[in-house]
Design an enzyme around this catalytic site. Structure first.
Site, PDB file in Angstrom:
ATOM      1  N   GLU A  99       5.471   3.586   7.415  1.00  0.00           N
ATOM      2  CA  GLU A  99       4.844   2.297   7.151  1.00  0.00           C
ATOM      3  C   GLU A  99       3.748   2.338   6.101  1.00  0.00           C
ATOM      4  O   GLU A  99       3.351   3.389   5.623  1.00  0.00           O
ATOM      5  CB  GLU A  99       4.313   1.705   8.452  1.00  0.00           C
ATOM      6  CG  GLU A  99       3.350   2.573   9.229  1.00  0.00           C
ATOM      7  CD  GLU A  99       2.962   1.931  10.555  1.00  0.00           C
ATOM      8  OE1 GLU A  99       3.252   0.747  10.758  1.00  0.00           O
ATOM      9  OE2 GLU A  99       2.348   2.612  11.382  1.00  0.00           O
ATOM     10  N   ASP A 118      -5.540  -2.079   9.529  1.00  0.00           N
ATOM     11  CA  ASP A 118      -4.897  -2.056   8.209  1.00  0.00           C
ATOM     12  C   ASP A 118      -5.613  -2.980   7.232  1.00  0.00           C
ATOM     13  O   ASP A 118      -5.723  -4.185   7.474  1.00  0.00           O
ATOM     14  CB  ASP A 118      -3.442  -2.516   8.320  1.00  0.00           C
ATOM     15  CG  ASP A 118      -2.585  -1.593   9.161  1.00  0.00           C
ATOM     16  OD1 ASP A 118      -3.119  -0.629   9.711  1.00  0.00           O
ATOM     17  OD2 ASP A 118      -1.371  -1.850   9.266  1.00  0.00           O
TER      18      ASP A 118
END
EC number: 2.4.1.9
Length: 761
Positions: free
Chosen positions: A518, A266
């Site tokens: 998410e 990420d």
């Protein structure tokens, strides 16, 4: 963020029918029931087989109802006849046991059973028996047969009486669900009392309690789109031979303090909070990413940098872990960042406390990061970090808190308070959009299964989905715990030490449908706000949907998207279901991607650059195949709230789309032995670890070639008609010369009056 979230997989072995075999009225029937009946039929005697066959026939009819719901009177009569015939045959066979061994019973479909049994036994009698004995035996057989018929009649009478009494006491459908069941073509007389009681619990509330809902129907459509591998939404294929680990990922590890080859997943750029454009910090682009040692619970954020606009993946450098070394217990997960006026970075991130038995207590935090720049050495370093503090942990009402979560089934229930994305609205007010779980406003629980609003399809589809959930213990359990949400809070005006000014209801929620949505990302294009988020379908409740995705593709990841005229509410799904991107290759291929993040393209309000990481963590693609930055690609935003993946691709790790960004060599194809294959040698057909899935039904697809960003030649206008020639204006006449004015008379000098009489005159 996935692998180290301590999310325990739910057992799939618990799939069983909660309410027993569904009747012919049920829309959904587990295939395992029919299989079990067939298996048992192989182990019983012939006289029992008739009854089992009748049951199997009815089960097969159930499957027909599942697909159509249209039942004729003839089929109903036939089923009832089969059941009656089966019961009659069982009684006759049992009555005949007094004279014949079970093995000698010949079961037939009419009343000749007893006669045939008598004949069979007569034929098997010893040849030295006298005719009188045979005659007496025949008489006895006839008497016993008559007794059997009488017993059968009494049994049938008792059954009829019992059925009549049962019918009188049968539960009844009430209210709106009664009409829905009837409209769906279901024979209500075949519903069990348990089914009726469950159906009567359904609530038909008309308003969503927690923002726009990702419904059960949406989820099925997203899975269907993934399975179909529609080129408009499928992540483009990447050239596997070109993918490499990130050179800048070899650095000091935050936990060990040693130089390690780290993975990176990420990631997010330092952006302008209003426009979303990548900030130019003294000629550099700055990106923050989660990094860690493979196969280790090592999750920390690092600062990476490169010259602004530099597309070369090899030129990225690492300034090190933002929060220093030696922090194994307190970790950092995803977030966002923007520049302050003094050039410092205002960081928003997820602070994760693992001290509570590694339960990953997540909190949204903020800190101010100051940098050093040594231009002559082309080096950026972290000077110090100030104002590190918790901003939000949930309020219990709109968003679930850690303490609320601890009281639940922690093994099955996902905890989420993370991935804060910063955005300023048109007026300069600052907000954080984040991943969460719903609070008591619309909380998780078994009651969510009875909320009609959660289903989102036609009444007939909703009815089938409702019965599907009730009939599958694992789906029901997942549905009970699912309460994923994308939340939003407004911050106060303290830029470097922000606090919460207002907590809003979620922008998106998925009660009963999914427990994890998410990495939210909101961008403003024109006058609209576009919200995107990543999700794994196996975090959803519908086992059938995500298992079908795994079987077809070998992965179940997606990016979903919504659009609104307002930042804080009113979002509608893009592409009808919310699907924007879907997986294209198995999860253990080198080119598998996740954690999609959209970055605006400067000068365009209809395109976004999609970034992600490539190769799932933990070296699932093979030893040394680390998670790294993926090539980026363009996504077209269409005016009708649809999107299209474009055939425009960059090098790995490109965050700024410009004229130098495109690299066609990074594009791959779905061909096993092609030089630019999306699979490395040996990956084709390799089973995915978690389910050992092989034989994927992958389909080739080609992204759309975008129209060049040049003005199109307008259509040739019609030749205008020649206007009428206007009249020639008349030449005006010469005006008359005005008369010369007369010379005014010169007034005479008045005589001065001096006497009184003269003054009066």
């Amino acid at each position: 963020m996935l692998e180290n979230k301590n999310h325990k997989k739910m057992s799939l072995s618990g799939k069983s029918l909660l309410m027993g075999t569904l009747s012919t009225a049920a829309i959904v029937l587990s295939a395992s029931t029919v299989n079990a009946a067939t298996t048992n039929a192989d182990n019983v005697t012939k006289n029992q087989t008739v009854a089992v066959s009748a049951t199997t026939t009815n089960n097969e009819t159930n499957n027909q109802v599942s697909s159509s719901s249209e039942k004729t009177a003839d089929s109903k009569t036939e089923k009832d006849t089969n059941l009656t015939s089966a019961a009659t045959k069982e009684v006759k066979a049992d009555a005949a046991k007094t004279t014949s061994p079970v093995n000698n019973v010949k079961t037939v479909a009419d009343t000749t059973t007893t006669t045939k049994e008598t004949t069979d036994n007569t034929e098997k009698s010893p040849v030295n028996f006298s005719a009188d004995v045979k005659k007496n035996d025949a008489v006895k057989q006839d008497e016993k047969a008559a007794t059997a018929v009488k017993a059968n009649t009494e049994v049938k009478a008792n059954e009829t009486s019992t059925k009549s009494a049962s019918k009188d006491n049968k539960a009844e459908l009430k209210g709106q669900i009664k009409d829905i069941v009837k409209e769906s073509g279901v024979d209500t007389s075949k519903l069990t009392d348990d089914q009726i009681n469950e159906l009567n619990k359904i609530s038909f509330s008309k308003e969503a309690k927690s923002g726009t809902q990702l419904t059960y129907s949406d989820f099925k459509k997203i899975a269907k789109t993934l399975i179909e591998q529609d080129a408009r939404y499928a992540v483009p294929f990447f050239n596997a031979s070109k993918i490499k680990n990130m050179p800048a990922a070899k650095t000091l590890d935050a936990q060990t303090g040693k130089v390690e080859d780290l993975e990176i997943w990420d990631s997010w750029p330092v952006q302008d909070a209003k426009t979303g454009y990548v900030s130019n910090w003294n000629g550099y682009q700055l990106v923050i990413g989660m990094m860690g040692v493979p196969n280790t619970n090592d999750n920390h954020i690092y600062l990476l940098y490169n010259k602004y606009g530099d597309n070369n993946f090899n030129n990225w450098k690492n300034a090190g872990p933002i929060f220093g070394l030696g922090t194994p217990v307190i970790q950092q997960w995803s977030g966002s960042a923007t520049l302050n006026k003094d050039g410092s970075i205002q960081l928003y991130y997820t602070k994760v406390d693992t001290s509570d038995n590694n339960t990953n207590h997540q909190k949204i935090a903020s800190a101010t990061v100051y940098l050093n720049l040594e231009k002559n050495q082309d080096k950026i370093s972290i000077a110090h970090v100030d104002n590190d503090h918790i901003v939000f942990e949930g309020d219990g009402y709109h968003y679930q808190t850690y303490n609320q979560w601890k009281k639940t089934n922690k093994g099955a229930d996902n905890i989420a308070m993370r991935d804060a994305h910063v955005i300023d609205d048109k007026d300069g007010n600052r907000y954080l959009v984040f991943e969460a779980s719903t609070g008591t406003e619309n909380y998780q629980g078994a009651d969510q299964i009875y909320q009609w609003l959660n289903y989102g399809g036609t009444n007939k589809d909703n009815l089938g989905d409702f019965l599907q959930i009730l009939s599958n213990s694992d789906i029901k359990d997942r549905a009970k715990w699912s309460n994923a949400a994308i939340g939003i809070i407004k911050l106060n005006n303290d830029t470097k030490n922000p606090g919460v000014e207002k907590v809003y209801t979620p922008l998106i929620s998925a009660p009963m449908v999914s427990d994890e949505i998410e990495r939210p990302d909101v961008v403003r294009l024109g006058n609209k706000y576009y919200l995107f988020a990543a999700t794994r379908l196996n975090r959803g409740s519908n086992d059938d949907a995500w298992m079908a995705a795994n079987k077809a593709v070998g992965d179940n990841v997606a990016m979903i998207g919504y659009v609104s005229d307002n930042l804080t509410h009113g979002y509608v799904p893009l592409n009808e279901s919310g699907v924007v991107l879907t997986a294209s290759v198995p999860a253990n291929w080198r080119t598998a991607t996740y954690s999609y993040y959209a970055v605006p393209v400067e000068g365009r309000d209809d395109q976004l650059l999609i970034t992600s990481y490539i190769t799932n963590r933990g070296e699932v693609a093979g030893k040394g195949m680390h998670a790294t930055w993926a090539p980026s690609f363009l996504l077209q935003i269409n005016p009708d709230n649809t999107t299209t993946v474009l055939a425009k691709m960059t090098n790995q790790g490109d965050w700024i789309w410009d004229d130098s960004s495109e690299n066609a060599d990074m594009m791959g194809v779905l061909e096993k032995d092609a030089p630019n294959s999306a699979a490395l040698p040996g990956e084709w057909g390799k089973p995915v670890d978690w389910d050992l899935i092989g034989g994927y039904n992958l389909k080739p697809h080609q992204p759309v070639t975008p129209i060049p960003n040049v003005p199109t030649t307008p259509e040739k206008p019609e030749n205008p008609t020649t206007p009428n020639t206007p009249d020639t204006p008349h030449t005006p006449t010469t005006p008359n010369t005005p008369d010369t004015p007369r010379t005014p008379e010169v007034p005479t000098t008045p005589v001065k009056k001096t006497t009184q009489s003269e003054l009066r005159s």
